[in-house]
Design an enzyme around this catalytic site. Structure first.
Site, PDB file in Angstrom:
ATOM      1  N   ASP A  67       0.819  -1.200   0.000  1.00  0.00           N
ATOM      2  CA  ASP A  67       0.000   0.000   0.000  1.00  0.00           C
ATOM      3  C   ASP A  67       0.863   1.265   0.000  1.00  0.00           C
ATOM      4  O   ASP A  67       1.628   1.505   0.940  1.00  0.00           O
ATOM      5  CB  ASP A  67      -0.871  -0.034   1.260  1.00  0.00           C
ATOM      6  CG  ASP A  67      -1.896   1.071   1.263  1.00  0.00           C
ATOM      7  OD1 ASP A  67      -2.791   1.025   0.423  1.00  0.00           O
ATOM      8  OD2 ASP A  67      -1.772   2.000   2.082  1.00  0.00           O
ATOM      9  N   THR A 100      -3.212   5.374  -4.287  1.00  0.00           N
ATOM     10  CA  THR A 100      -2.106   6.146  -3.714  1.00  0.00           C
ATOM     11  C   THR A 100      -0.803   5.933  -4.479  1.00  0.00           C
ATOM     12  O   THR A 100      -0.085   6.882  -4.750  1.00  0.00           O
ATOM     13  CB  THR A 100      -1.869   5.782  -2.237  1.00  0.00           C
ATOM     14  OG1 THR A 100      -1.817   4.372  -2.111  1.00  0.00           O
ATOM     15  CG2 THR A 100      -2.979   6.304  -1.365  1.00  0.00           C
ATOM     16  N   THR A 101      -0.519   4.687  -4.826  1.00  0.00           N
ATOM     17  CA  THR A 101       0.716   4.419  -5.555  1.00  0.00           C
ATOM     18  C   THR A 101       0.715   5.171  -6.877  1.00  0.00           C
ATOM     19  O   THR A 101       1.698   5.823  -7.246  1.00  0.00           O
ATOM     20  CB  THR A 101       0.868   2.905  -5.801  1.00  0.00           C
ATOM     21  OG1 THR A 101       0.643   2.234  -4.570  1.00  0.00           O
ATOM     22  CG2 THR A 101       2.235   2.551  -6.319  1.00  0.00           C
ATOM     23  N   ASP A 398      -9.234  -0.056   1.147  1.00  0.00           N
ATOM     24  CA  ASP A 398      -9.145   0.384  -0.250  1.00  0.00           C
ATOM     25  C   ASP A 398     -10.436   0.055  -0.991  1.00  0.00           C
ATOM     26  O   ASP A 398     -10.968   0.882  -1.732  1.00  0.00           O
ATOM     27  CB  ASP A 398      -7.988  -0.330  -0.975  1.00  0.00           C
ATOM     28  CG  ASP A 398      -6.640   0.310  -0.679  1.00  0.00           C
ATOM     29  OD1 ASP A 398      -6.588   1.192   0.196  1.00  0.00           O
ATOM     30  OD2 ASP A 398      -5.643  -0.082  -1.322  1.00  0.00           O
TER      31      ASP A 398
END
Ligand code: ADP
Ligand code: MG
Length: 554
Positions: A67, A100-101, A398
């Site tokens: 994550d 997010t990545t 998520d």
């Protein structure tokens, strides 16, 4: 170094001793290198075939995760530019809960390409303008080409959930479909219509976890799971058709704040004093009995004597319940929080089909379930070990974020790098319309977007360049826009047909925060640190996380 000024021939010190300063291109160059390193550090985790990272804290605690937000948080970066990159992840996490990545990688890539443009003597303000224009263009494009989804669209929502969760290692295996279904049920249960719009407050989907069991044992509780035990062993362990009181005040005799001394001189006085206390506690309990409640959740403490009286009346009590749990209990059971026992009446009670204390992995937990149409639910995550249960929790969070965003916005796009490739192709067309130097910035933006399909291809062991070339060709054709990287079969394919879909908001938010952060860092041409040089150079202790695969800034 300009750390002083001239005043009437005298030198005046402006910055403290030991402060450091970076100016102009040096400041930009450093920030770009750091930001790119951060983006690169999370890059290898992208997608279902991405790798995990093991992070070891100073205390020796281990986190294994995929994550982006968690990785950056655990990395404890110090460089100011790195902190801005971490902010991208945090914003993305808060606003959408997924992507997010992607957002951080995109931020790093935008900056790296901006650096190339600066090297060609293109002014930062031109780059910023081009990036802003490109971001706005992408946002509009995303809105135009999104597919629609509604709350009733179970199949689509479950796909969105399982794609979002599936990129975490734990999402694999037999539990995947079950977890997808579970997340969609949870989100749908708490969804409320407000002014004709569907609003989902993620706070009311509690994710509770306990190691032990299997990921497949993860369950949805139509109510709240309270990580506390029932206060007294004499109380029932199980109440059906519970009438629940939520009390904010202590069931204790208040100890005076000041050191008021009570002089007790005889055993009789002592006895009457205790009697008096007992009487007051009994009155408190009587008020609860009078309300008709058979279960009490108390945010404060409950005196032993009061516990005893409650137990004698067959009332279940749980004490020192967290405020956030009290709010969830209120939403789930329909109970009203009573700030004082005097206010407690039958109207304030809530309902749950079952309140039961169960022993989970050696600890007691109170299940408040079978509520009537609860607007607050709990997903109880189980998995064999601490690391899996933690990553499972992150995957579910998520999934909740993705499904909520999809429902609230009502829109989704195809994933697997297809949407990024589509935007890149369209942006390059747009760039030629704009012309001038700004065009170069827009093209750079398009190149930066391709980091997503490129990374997915690499993660699948495909040749990145061949894949990008093929994707570009396919995207120029009609009906090519959903063509992306099928990471499981190592080829390009129609992502929508494969069910690889994501909420549009994941993409709009990633583009917005990545481009804003890039612009912010590019605008800086003067960095002054009172902490000294070590915190600003890329190589210092607070510098680039070179050890995390981030050092290879090309
Ligand atoms: P993020 O933190 O950005 O969400 P993830 O590791 O979750 O990062 O990866 C998300 C990316 O992986 C998205 O671009 C998504 O479209 C892609 N992806 C997810 N599942 C698949 C799949 N089965 N095939 C191809 N791409 C996928
Ligand atoms: Mg994801």
């Amino acid at each position: 170094m300009v750390t002083e000024a001239q005043m009437g021939g005298e030198r005046v010190l402006i910055l403290p001793e030991g402060a450091s300063r970076l100016l102009g291109r040096d400041a930009q160059r450093t920030n770009i290198a750091v930001a790119y390193a951060i983006g690169n550090a999370v890059r290898t985790t992208l997608g279902p075939r991405g790798m995990d990272k093991m992070l070891v804290s100073e205390m020796g605690d281990i986190v294994i995760t995929n994550d982006g937000a968690t990785i950056l948080e655990e990395m404890n970066v110090e460089h100011p530019a790195a902190k801005i990159m971490v902010e991208i992840a945090k914003t993305q996490d808060k606003e959408v809960g997924d992507g997010t990545t992607t957002a951080v990688m995109l931020g790093g890539e935008l900056l790296k390409r901006a650096g190339d443009l600066l090297d060609q003597n293109i002014h930062a303000s031109t780059v910023i303008k081009g990036y802003k224009g490109a971001a706005a263009y992408c946002e509009k494009m995303l809105r135009d080409i999104s597919y629609k989804v509604t709350l009733e669209d179970t199949d689509t929502l479950e796909k969105i959930a399982s794609i979002s969760m599936g990129s975490k290692t734990v999402g694999f295996g037999k539990a995947k479909d079950k977890l997808g279904k579970l997340v969609v049920s949870a989100v749908r249960q708490v969804a409320e219509k407000k002014d004709g719009k569907i609003v989902i407050d993620d706070d009311f989907i509690k994710v509770e976890k306990k190691e032990g069991g299997d990921l497949d044992d993860t369950q949805l509780i139509n109510g709240v799971l309270v990580d506390k035990e029932i206060a007294h062993p004499g109380m029932p362990k199980k109440v059906e058709s519970a009438r629940i009181a939520l009390v904010d005040s202590a069931l204790e005799i208040e100890k005076t704040e000041t050191d008021a001394k009570i002089q007790i001189t005889s055993p009789e006085q002592m006895e009457s004093f205790l009697k008096q206390e007992e009487k007051m506690l009994r009155e408190m309990v009587d008020k609860i009995v009078a309300s008709g409640a058979n279960v009490v959740f108390c945010q404060k403490g409950i005196d032993d004597v009061a516990q005893h009286f409650l137990a004698k009346k067959g009332i279940v009590a749980v004490r020192r319940v967290k405020k956030s749990d009290m709010e969830k209990l209120a939403k789930a059971t329909g109970a009203k929080l009573a700030t004082s026992l005097d206010d407690l009446s039958v109207k304030d009670l809530g309902y749950a089909g079952l309140v039961e204390e169960r022993k989970i992995a050696g600890e007691q937990m109170v299940f408040v379930e079978k509520c009537k149409d609860p607007k607050s639910v709990t997903i109880f995550v189980r998995a064999s070990t601490e690391h899996v249960v933690n990553e499972g929790e992150r995957a579910i969070v998520d999934g909740i974020g993705a499904v909520s965003s999809a429902i609230e916005e009502g829109e989704y796009v195809a994933g697997g790098g297809s949407i990024e490739m589509h935007m890149a192709v369209e942006l390059r067309k747009y760039a030629t319309e704009i012309g001038g130097r700004e065009q170069l910035a827009i093209q750079a933006f398009a190149d930066a977007l391709e980091v997503v399909p490129r990374t997915l291809a690499e993660s699948a062991g495909m040749d990145a360049i061949d894949t990008l070339v093929e994707l570009r060709t396919r995207h120029k054709k009609v009906d090519g826009r959903d063509i992306g990287v099928d990471v499981y079969n190592g080829k390009v394919a129609d992502m929508k047909r494969l069910g690889v879909i994501e909420p549009t908001k994941v993409k709009t938010q990633a583009i917005a925060s990545a481009s804003e952060a890039a612009a912010m860092l590019l605008r800086i041409d003067d960095m002054i640190s009172s902490k000294g040089k070590a915190h600003m150079g890329p190589g210092g202790p607070g510098g680039m996380p070179g050890g995390m695969g981030g050092g290879d800034y090309e």
